[in-house]
Design a protein around this motif. Structure first.
Motif, short mmCIF file in Angstrom:
data_model
loop_
_atom_site.label_atom_id
_atom_site.label_comp_id
_atom_site.label_asym_id
_atom_site.label_seq_id
_atom_site.Cartn_x
_atom_site.Cartn_y
_atom_site.Cartn_z
N ALA A 259 0.85 -1.19 0.00
CA ALA A 259 0.00 0.00 0.00
C ALA A 259 0.88 1.24 0.00
N VAL A 260 0.27 2.37 -0.37
CA VAL A 260 0.92 3.67 -0.34
C VAL A 260 0.13 4.58 0.59
N SER A 261 0.83 5.34 1.42
CA SER A 261 0.17 6.34 2.27
C SER A 261 0.97 7.63 2.21
N ASP A 262 0.35 8.73 2.62
CA ASP A 262 1.02 10.03 2.69
C ASP A 262 1.63 10.45 1.36
N LEU A 263 0.93 10.17 0.27
CA LEU A 263 1.44 10.54 -1.04
C LEU A 263 1.29 12.04 -1.26
N THR A 264 2.39 12.70 -1.62
CA THR A 264 2.35 14.12 -1.95
C THR A 264 3.06 14.34 -3.27
N VAL A 265 2.56 15.31 -4.04
CA VAL A 265 3.13 15.66 -5.33
C VAL A 265 3.39 17.16 -5.34
N GLU A 266 4.59 17.55 -5.72
CA GLU A 266 4.95 18.97 -5.84
C GLU A 266 5.52 19.23 -7.22
N PRO A 267 4.99 20.22 -7.95
CA PRO A 267 3.91 21.13 -7.56
C PRO A 267 2.56 20.43 -7.55
N ALA A 268 1.63 21.01 -6.79
CA ALA A 268 0.28 20.46 -6.73
C ALA A 268 -0.39 20.63 -8.09
N ASP A 269 -1.43 19.83 -8.31
CA ASP A 269 -2.15 19.88 -9.59
C ASP A 269 -2.86 21.22 -9.73
N ASP A 270 -2.53 21.95 -10.80
CA ASP A 270 -3.19 23.23 -11.04
C ASP A 270 -4.18 23.14 -12.20
N GLY A 271 -4.48 21.93 -12.59
CA GLY A 271 -5.39 21.71 -13.70
C GLY A 271 -4.68 21.51 -15.02
N ALA A 272 -3.37 21.85 -15.05
CA ALA A 272 -2.62 21.68 -16.30
C ALA A 272 -1.94 20.32 -16.37
N GLY A 273 -1.88 19.61 -15.24
CA GLY A 273 -1.22 18.31 -15.23
C GLY A 273 -2.21 17.20 -14.98
N ARG A 274 -1.72 15.98 -15.12
CA ARG A 274 -2.54 14.81 -14.88
C ARG A 274 -1.95 14.05 -13.70
N THR A 275 -2.80 13.56 -12.83
CA THR A 275 -2.35 12.80 -11.68
C THR A 275 -3.00 11.44 -11.67
N GLY A 276 -2.20 10.43 -11.48
CA GLY A 276 -2.73 9.09 -11.29
C GLY A 276 -2.35 8.61 -9.91
N HIS A 277 -3.29 8.32 -9.09
CA HIS A 277 -3.01 7.86 -7.73
C HIS A 277 -3.09 6.33 -7.69
N PRO A 278 -2.19 5.69 -6.92
CA PRO A 278 -2.23 4.22 -6.86
C PRO A 278 -3.60 3.66 -6.52
N ASP A 279 -4.34 4.31 -5.64
CA ASP A 279 -5.67 3.80 -5.28
C ASP A 279 -6.62 3.81 -6.48
N GLY A 280 -6.33 4.68 -7.44
CA GLY A 280 -7.18 4.76 -8.62
C GLY A 280 -6.59 4.04 -9.81
N GLY A 281 -5.47 3.36 -9.62
CA GLY A 281 -4.88 2.59 -10.69
C GLY A 281 -3.93 3.36 -11.58
N GLY A 282 -3.61 4.63 -11.25
CA GLY A 282 -2.71 5.41 -12.08
C GLY A 282 -1.27 4.94 -11.95
N ASP A 283 -0.53 5.10 -13.03
CA ASP A 283 0.85 4.63 -13.04
C ASP A 283 1.88 5.75 -13.02
N HIS A 284 1.46 7.00 -13.27
CA HIS A 284 2.41 8.09 -13.30
C HIS A 284 1.70 9.40 -12.99
N VAL A 285 2.52 10.42 -12.73
CA VAL A 285 2.00 11.76 -12.52
C VAL A 285 2.75 12.71 -13.46
N VAL A 286 2.04 13.66 -14.03
CA VAL A 286 2.60 14.60 -15.00
C VAL A 286 2.26 16.02 -14.56
N ARG A 287 3.22 16.94 -14.69
CA ARG A 287 3.00 18.34 -14.39
C ARG A 287 3.62 19.20 -15.49
#
Length: 342
Positions: free
Chosen positions: A135-163
């Motif tokens: 499991a993953v806990s305390d996941l943080t991404v910097e910079p935060a999503d401002d609507g221009a990037g895509r976020t995939g969270h492990p709980d939702g099955g995402g494999d990467h984060v883009v900013r």
């Protein structure tokens, strides 16, 4: 002892092909890596150690030096000692390799240029220990999503984060656990035994050769990526469902690791790690399960992504093109009430 071992290692060295050479190490640094004196280095050059430049001012490819030292058998070179230190966990008991483990993971990618180009985009793979009981806990991404990037969270099955940014950081507490099981399929056991009998050598390779399975057949050398591709190909030819997987290994921060996930005859998905057996052969007193081709052993040191071999775990683009990137990885024990095994 050192000179004899290095000369013996030179006889079996897979030299980095000329079109992929970097020659990024000078003569003094080469002597430090190999732990040898000037006369020994000159003798290695006379016997075919690749280098460029004038006599006495040669430059070497750091990967040639690493591979030569690693298989010299002296036990005194920098690569041998670094490998023994980073792989000391392989001496752990089976219980220690399987016990629940919590690690704090920090991934960063940034443009390597002095000034990032226009329209930057940065990508990082996310840890996916949920694929194998974690499991993953305390996941943080910097910079935060401002609507221009895509976020995939492990709980939702995402494999990467883009900013849309020149740099990106992902931090998380990653909970992993190990699993040990026998391989049930006779065909799968035969494939694993066949691979183990090849007595391959893991070597550092240029990025362009990391996935090259032909080097396994022609030179007996492999990266974790090419070994996993090759093993997956053997499984596919036998009608056994198999996919490659990449991720990280706790304790080996500069290495993106690869392994194979196979569907056994009992319907369970099991991990076969073709390179860990090769790694364990370089360290004394390792757990024998790491070298048993009849056992599927997923250690609690593996942190998988959702990606297969060939997909990058970090990437940066600017000015509409892929750009050189600085990537850093930190994996440390997560703070707990009870001290965990090292």
């Amino acid at each position: 002892m050192t000179a004899t071992g290095l000369r013996g290692g030179l006889a079996t060295l897979f030299a980095i092909p000329p079109e992929h050479r970097l020659d990024d190490v000078d003569r003094d640094s080469a002597k430090q890596i190999l732990g040898c004196d000037d006369d020994t280095l000159s003798a290695l050059l006379d016997h075919g150690l690749p280098a460029s430049g004038d006599r006495g001012a040669e430059h070497f490819d750091s990967r040639d030096l690493f591979n030569l030292a690693l298989y010299s058998g002296t036990g005194t070179t920098v690569p041998e000692q670094a490998f023994a230190y980073s792989l000391r966990w392989m001496r752990s008991s089976t219980d220690d390799l399987l016990a629940p483990r919590a690690s704090r993971l920090e991934l960063r990618v940034a443009c390597a240029a002095d000034r990032c180009g226009p329209a930057p985009t940065s990508m990082l793979a996310l840890p996916r220990p949920d694929r194998c009981g974690g499991a993953v806990s305390d996941l943080t991404v910097e910079p935060a999503d401002d609507g221009a990037g895509r976020t995939g969270h492990p709980d939702g099955g995402g494999d990467h984060v883009v900013r849309a940014a020149s740099g990106l950081a992902v931090t998380a507490t990653v909970h992993t656990t190990g699993e040990q099981s026998r391989l049930r399929s006779p065909e799968l056991r035969a494939i694993a035994a066949e691979f183990a009998a090849m007595e391959l050598r893991w070597v550092k390779l240029p990025a362009a050769l990391q996935d090259d399975v032909e080097l396994i057949k022609t030179h007996g050398v492999a990266s974790c990526a090419s070994a996993s591709r090759y093993l997956a190909q053997l499984c596919a030819a036998a009608g056994i469902p198999a996919v490659t997987r990449i991720g990280w290994v706790v304790g080996m921060l500069d290495l993106v690791h690869a392994w194979v996930e196979v569907e056994d005859a009992d319907g369970a998905t099991k991990v076969i790690d073709p390179i860990f057996a090769l790694f364990s052969a370089t360290v004394r007193g390792t757990n024998p399960l790491l070298r048993d081709p009849a056992v599927a052993l997923r250690t609690n040191r593996l942190i998988p992504t959702g990606l297969q071999v060939g997909r990058p775990v970090a990437e940066h683009r600017c000015a509409g093109e892929p750009s050189a990137a600085r990537t850093t990885t930190k994996i440390l024990p997560a703070p707990t009430r009870h001290r965990e095994s090292p």
